[in-house]
Design an enzyme around this catalytic site. Structure first.
Site, PDB file in Angstrom:
ATOM      1  N   PHE A  97       0.859  -1.190   0.000  1.00  0.00           N
ATOM      2  CA  PHE A  97       0.000   0.000   0.000  1.00  0.00           C
ATOM      3  C   PHE A  97       0.888   1.231   0.000  1.00  0.00           C
ATOM      4  CE2 PHE A  97      -2.312   3.604   1.557  1.00  0.00           C
ATOM      5  CZ  PHE A  97      -3.480   3.534   0.825  1.00  0.00           C
ATOM      6  N   ASP A 123       9.199   3.089   2.179  1.00  0.00           N
ATOM      7  CA  ASP A 123       7.997   3.868   2.456  1.00  0.00           C
ATOM      8  C   ASP A 123       7.720   3.766   3.958  1.00  0.00           C
ATOM      9  OD1 ASP A 123       5.498   4.915   2.868  1.00  0.00           O
ATOM     10  OD2 ASP A 123       4.579   3.980   1.110  1.00  0.00           O
ATOM     11  N   LYS A 165       2.112  11.318   7.137  1.00  0.00           N
ATOM     12  CA  LYS A 165       1.275  11.054   8.312  1.00  0.00           C
ATOM     13  C   LYS A 165       1.739  11.803   9.565  1.00  0.00           C
ATOM     14  CE  LYS A 165      -1.235   7.176   6.641  1.00  0.00           C
ATOM     15  NZ  LYS A 165      -0.829   6.111   5.746  1.00  0.00           N
TER      16      LYS A 165
HETATM   17  C1  LIG Z   1      -1.040   6.168   4.268  1.00  0.00           C
HETATM   18  C2  LIG Z   1       0.084   5.641   3.454  1.00  0.00           C
HETATM   19  C3  LIG Z   1       0.424   6.208   2.208  1.00  0.00           C
HETATM   20  C4  LIG Z   1      -0.396   7.295   1.553  1.00  0.00           C
HETATM   21  O1  LIG Z   1      -0.492   8.452   2.293  1.00  0.00           O
HETATM   22  P1  LIG Z   1      -1.650   9.525   1.948  1.00  0.00           P
HETATM   23  O2  LIG Z   1      -1.309  10.705   2.799  1.00  0.00           O
HETATM   24  O3  LIG Z   1      -2.947   8.896   2.307  1.00  0.00           O
HETATM   25  O4  LIG Z   1      -1.549   9.807   0.502  1.00  0.00           O
HETATM   26  C5  LIG Z   1       1.517   5.696   1.547  1.00  0.00           C
HETATM   27  N1  LIG Z   1       2.232   4.687   2.056  1.00  0.00           N
HETATM   28  C6  LIG Z   1       1.941   4.117   3.235  1.00  0.00           C
HETATM   29  C7  LIG Z   1       2.791   3.009   3.757  1.00  0.00           C
HETATM   30  C8  LIG Z   1       0.847   4.560   3.975  1.00  0.00           C
HETATM   31  O5  LIG Z   1       0.530   3.974   5.123  1.00  0.00           O
END
Ligand SMILES: *Cc1c(COP(=O)(O)O)cnc(C)c1O
Length: 404
Positions: free
Chosen positions: A142, A227, A256
């Site tokens: 994700f 990520d 985040k």
């Molecule tokens: C939440 C998340 C994203 C995307 O972030 P948004 O601010 O919702 O675009 C990307 N990678 C990971 C691992 C995430 O948990």
């Protein structure tokens, strides 16, 4: 007052695109680990806005920084300098040991920016023939919701009827270093991966995986892009999840909790020349790096470190995991977690996780199901031992309760 709850929910349903299926609670206030609904009921937030509110709701010091900055200067665009961006760069670089920073807004934008940057690096530094760059990603990843990103998702729901998608991605199983070795070609520019797969249900790779991954990427001149949008900034009990295996990514993505939940702030960090390939006019964002975002992020990072939230995540996460492992219930198939990134996977026979989340709501805990059978638990990093123990009591009752 409960008629007002129905009103908010019904009005959302009437006008809003139905791209979420929220738990039936309407929140109007938050403080620390707690949130309150419009009827005044209090809940322990065990989702933390998907780990964006790690510092706790409405942290007073982040709030003060935001208000102070909002009264002074909010947006200049990058057409001009502002007096916050340099300080944000300096502080995030010092904290993470990075050399270059690219400020963006949402997590998905950070991911997209990293994809553009590693491709450019591939062509201009590694010497990959133009248009041939390959990026390796993992099954069940994700990385966000933009078109570029959903194109390499393996979740049918995420992809269906959104194509055609961009080429240049190769998908391998998560946690399998041999699969990475097999997938690398002379045109591979990067391996993009989550240290722990969050949305997939808190999937922790086998010990030693990232040590192998690091070696393979170095040996093949492939950029390791971690990520850490969800795992980073203390969530797993370390500043960055990469530290659990003592490795360093070439490119690290943060989002985040970078703003403590006040404002969308994300960043691409790199410890080599990947971001160095970007020249004026080749990438940008109207809001990226704005003074309000920078002031908020600076305060969010400061309280995370100064208030010992990372250490607390390690300590309370261990306590929470132990407590979850102690629950004796046929309903539970597996408990997983590192730091305060936890999940309870239910036996499929026990039915959908959502009804357990609804039962938890009635007991004063807000948690969110993922992938039908998994309840994720990710409270703010300011949670105390007493609050962990109280949450465990509610979880024990709920998970040992008979629904049929
Ligand atoms: C939440 C998340 C994203 C995307 O972030 P948004 O601010 O919702 O675009 C990307 N990678 C990971 C691992 C995430 O948990």
């Amino acid at each position: 007052m409960s008629s007002s709850v129905i009103d908010f929910v019904a009005t959302e349903a009437r006008f809003g695109a139905h791209n979420y299926e929220p738990i039936g609670v309407v929140l109007s206030r938050g403080e620390g680990v707690w949130v309150w609904d419009t009827d005044g009921n209090r809940y322990l937030d065990c989702l933390s806005a998907y780990s964006a509110v790690s510092q706790g709701h409405c942290h007073p010091k982040i709030l003060a920084a935001m208000v102070e900055q909002a009264q002074r200067l909010t947006l200049t665009s990058r057409a001009f300098h502002n007096d916050q961006l340099a300080l944000f760069y300096e502080e995030i670089a010092a904290l993470t040991g990075s050399h270059k920073v690219l400020p963006m807004n949402s997590g998905a934008e950070a991911v997209e920016s990293a994809i553009k940057s590693v491709r450019k690096w591939g062509y201009e530094v590694k010497g990959v023939p133009d248009g041939q760059a390959e990026i390796i990603v993992c099954a069940n990843n994700f990385h966000g919701r933009t078109l570029g990103i959903v194109g390499f998702s393996t979740d049918p729901e995420t992809r269906a009827h959104f194509g055609p998608f961009a080429p240049g991605f190769r998908i391998i199983p998560f946690g399998d270093a041999a699969a990475l070795e097999d997938a690398i070609t002379p045109n591979t520019v990067a391996f993009l991966v989550e240290p722990i797969q969050g949305e997939a249900g808190v999937i922790i790779p086998p010990a030693g995986y990232f040590t192998e991954v690091r070696k393979l990427c170095t040996a093949n001149n492939v950029m390791l892009v971690l990520d850490e949008i969800q795992t980073g900034l203390g969530r797993t009990g370390k500043l960055l999840a990469e530290q659990h295996e003592g490795i360093e990514a070439d490119v690290t993505l943060l989002g985040k909790a970078l703003s403590g939940g006040f404002y969308p702030v994300s960043a691409v960090l790199s410890n080599n020349d990947v971001l160095g390939t970007l020249r004026p006019g080749q990438h940008g964002s109207t809001f990226g790096g704005n003074p309000l975002a920078c002031a908020v992020a600076r305060a969010a990072i400061r309280v995370l470190v100064e208030e010992g939230m990372i250490e607390n995540a390690a300590r309370q996460g261990a306590r929470f995991l132990e407590g979850l492992n102690d629950i004796r219930s046929n309903t539970i198939r597996e408990v997983r977690g590192r730091g305060l990134m936890l999940a309870v996977e239910l036996d499929p026979e026990a039915g959908r996780a959502r009804r357990y989340c609804e039962a938890l709501q009635a007991k004063g805990i807000l948690a969110k199901d993922t992938h039908e059978h998994t309840i994720r638990i990710a409270p703010p990093l300011v949670i105390t031992s007493d609050q962990v123990d109280w949450a465990l009591e509610q979880l024990t009752t709920t998970l040992t309760q008979n629904f049929s």
